[in-house]
Design a protein around this motif. Structure first.
Motif, PDB file in Angstrom:
ATOM      1  N   ILE A   1       0.836  -1.202   0.000  1.00  0.00           N
ATOM      2  CA  ILE A   1       0.000   0.000   0.000  1.00  0.00           C
ATOM      3  C   ILE A   1       0.874   1.258   0.000  1.00  0.00           C
ATOM      4  N   ALA A   2       2.032   1.157   0.659  1.00  0.00           N
ATOM      5  CA  ALA A   2       2.962   2.289   0.718  1.00  0.00           C
ATOM      6  C   ALA A   2       3.799   2.430  -0.558  1.00  0.00           C
ATOM      7  N   GLY A   3       3.602   1.559  -1.527  1.00  0.00           N
ATOM      8  CA  GLY A   3       4.312   1.697  -2.801  1.00  0.00           C
ATOM      9  C   GLY A   3       5.273   0.565  -3.122  1.00  0.00           C
ATOM     10  N   GLY A   4       5.330  -0.459  -2.300  1.00  0.00           N
ATOM     11  CA  GLY A   4       6.202  -1.604  -2.581  1.00  0.00           C
ATOM     12  C   GLY A   4       7.572  -1.458  -1.959  1.00  0.00           C
ATOM     13  N   ARG A   5       8.451  -2.380  -2.320  1.00  0.00           N
ATOM     14  CA  ARG A   5       9.815  -2.340  -1.785  1.00  0.00           C
ATOM     15  C   ARG A   5      10.549  -1.120  -2.321  1.00  0.00           C
ATOM     16  N   SER A   6      11.391  -0.579  -1.482  1.00  0.00           N
ATOM     17  CA  SER A   6      12.195   0.571  -1.878  1.00  0.00           C
ATOM     18  C   SER A   6      13.212   0.148  -2.940  1.00  0.00           C
ATOM     19  N   PRO A   7      13.447   1.002  -3.919  1.00  0.00           N
ATOM     20  CA  PRO A   7      14.486   0.689  -4.904  1.00  0.00           C
ATOM     21  C   PRO A   7      15.890   0.879  -4.326  1.00  0.00           C
ATOM     22  N   GLU A   8      15.972   1.461  -3.137  1.00  0.00           N
ATOM     23  CA  GLU A   8      17.262   1.643  -2.472  1.00  0.00           C
ATOM     24  C   GLU A   8      17.664   0.336  -1.806  1.00  0.00           C
ATOM     25  N   GLY A   9      18.953   0.136  -1.675  1.00  0.00           N
ATOM     26  CA  GLY A   9      19.437  -1.059  -0.992  1.00  0.00           C
ATOM     27  C   GLY A   9      20.087  -2.035  -1.954  1.00  0.00           C
ATOM     28  N   LEU A  10      19.993  -3.311  -1.647  1.00  0.00           N
ATOM     29  CA  LEU A  10      20.651  -4.355  -2.420  1.00  0.00           C
ATOM     30  C   LEU A  10      20.093  -4.404  -3.843  1.00  0.00           C
ATOM     31  N   ARG A  11      20.925  -4.080  -4.815  1.00  0.00           N
ATOM     32  CA  ARG A  11      20.504  -4.025  -6.210  1.00  0.00           C
ATOM     33  C   ARG A  11      21.162  -5.117  -7.059  1.00  0.00           C
ATOM     34  N   SER A  12      22.183  -5.760  -6.504  1.00  0.00           N
ATOM     35  CA  SER A  12      22.924  -6.770  -7.243  1.00  0.00           C
ATOM     36  C   SER A  12      23.377  -7.853  -6.278  1.00  0.00           C
ATOM     37  N   ILE A  13      23.131  -9.090  -6.627  1.00  0.00           N
ATOM     38  CA  ILE A  13      23.576 -10.199  -5.788  1.00  0.00           C
ATOM     39  C   ILE A  13      25.093 -10.311  -5.830  1.00  0.00           C
ATOM     40  N   LYS A  14      25.660 -10.279  -7.032  1.00  0.00           N
ATOM     41  CA  LYS A  14      27.102 -10.486  -7.171  1.00  0.00           C
ATOM     42  C   LYS A  14      27.912  -9.315  -6.630  1.00  0.00           C
ATOM     43  N   ASP A  15      27.391  -8.116  -6.755  1.00  0.00           N
ATOM     44  CA  ASP A  15      28.120  -6.938  -6.287  1.00  0.00           C
ATOM     45  C   ASP A  15      27.747  -6.551  -4.858  1.00  0.00           C
ATOM     46  N   LYS A  16      26.710  -7.173  -4.299  1.00  0.00           N
ATOM     47  CA  LYS A  16      26.229  -6.883  -2.942  1.00  0.00           C
ATOM     48  C   LYS A  16      25.866  -5.417  -2.745  1.00  0.00           C
ATOM     49  N   HIS A  17      25.393  -4.778  -3.834  1.00  0.00           N
ATOM     50  CA  HIS A  17      24.910  -3.386  -3.728  1.00  0.00           C
ATOM     51  C   HIS A  17      23.990  -3.053  -4.876  1.00  0.00           C
TER      52      HIS A  17
END
Length: 136
Positions: A120-136
């Protein structure tokens, strides 16, 4: 023109998205029989047979041992890894009496209430873990 190597490298990048399983042609081939089983539950007579004896019903389908175990455990994340399509798997959790949001909340590791509030608040934030291999 894209080479075969380039397309495989491109598709492999989808596996680097944390918490996401993109339903590619490879997954479609891997999960063909699993998804056919799930779609069979659209018919009332199949749902009744499934509810009466899940293991016996699964014997009628060419599932891998891993797919079979994941179906019986209702491990939807594992089923996605094994080629399941969420829209086909919805037939399984619907047969179990779960809504889409109830089933998906179990896949997120969140309570139903927390999952609903996040969405309801808009889903998961796009901030944070963006890549498994790069851990960011």
């Amino acid at each position: 023109m894209t080479s075969t190597t380039d397309i495989h490298a491109y598709l492999a990048e989808f596996d680097d998205i944390p918490g996401t399983r993109v339903f590619t042609a490879k997954r479609a081939r891997q999960g063909y029989h699993l998804n056919q089983f799930a779609m069979s539950l659209m018919k009332a007579e199949n749902r009744e047979r499934w509810k009466a004896d899940e293991a016996a019903y699964l014997d009628e389908w060419k599932l891998t041992p891993e797919q079979r175990a994941a179906v019986l455990a209702r491990d939807y994340n594992r089923l996605l890894d094994l080629g399941g399509n969420i829209y086909f798997l919805a037939k399984v959790f619907s047969t179990d009496g779960l809504s889409f949001v109830q089933a998906v909340s179990t896949m997120s590791g969140m309570s139903l209430q927390d999952y609903q509030a996040m969405m309801i608040a808009g889903g998961r934030s796009p901030e944070g873990l963006r890549s498994i291999k790069d851990k960011h």
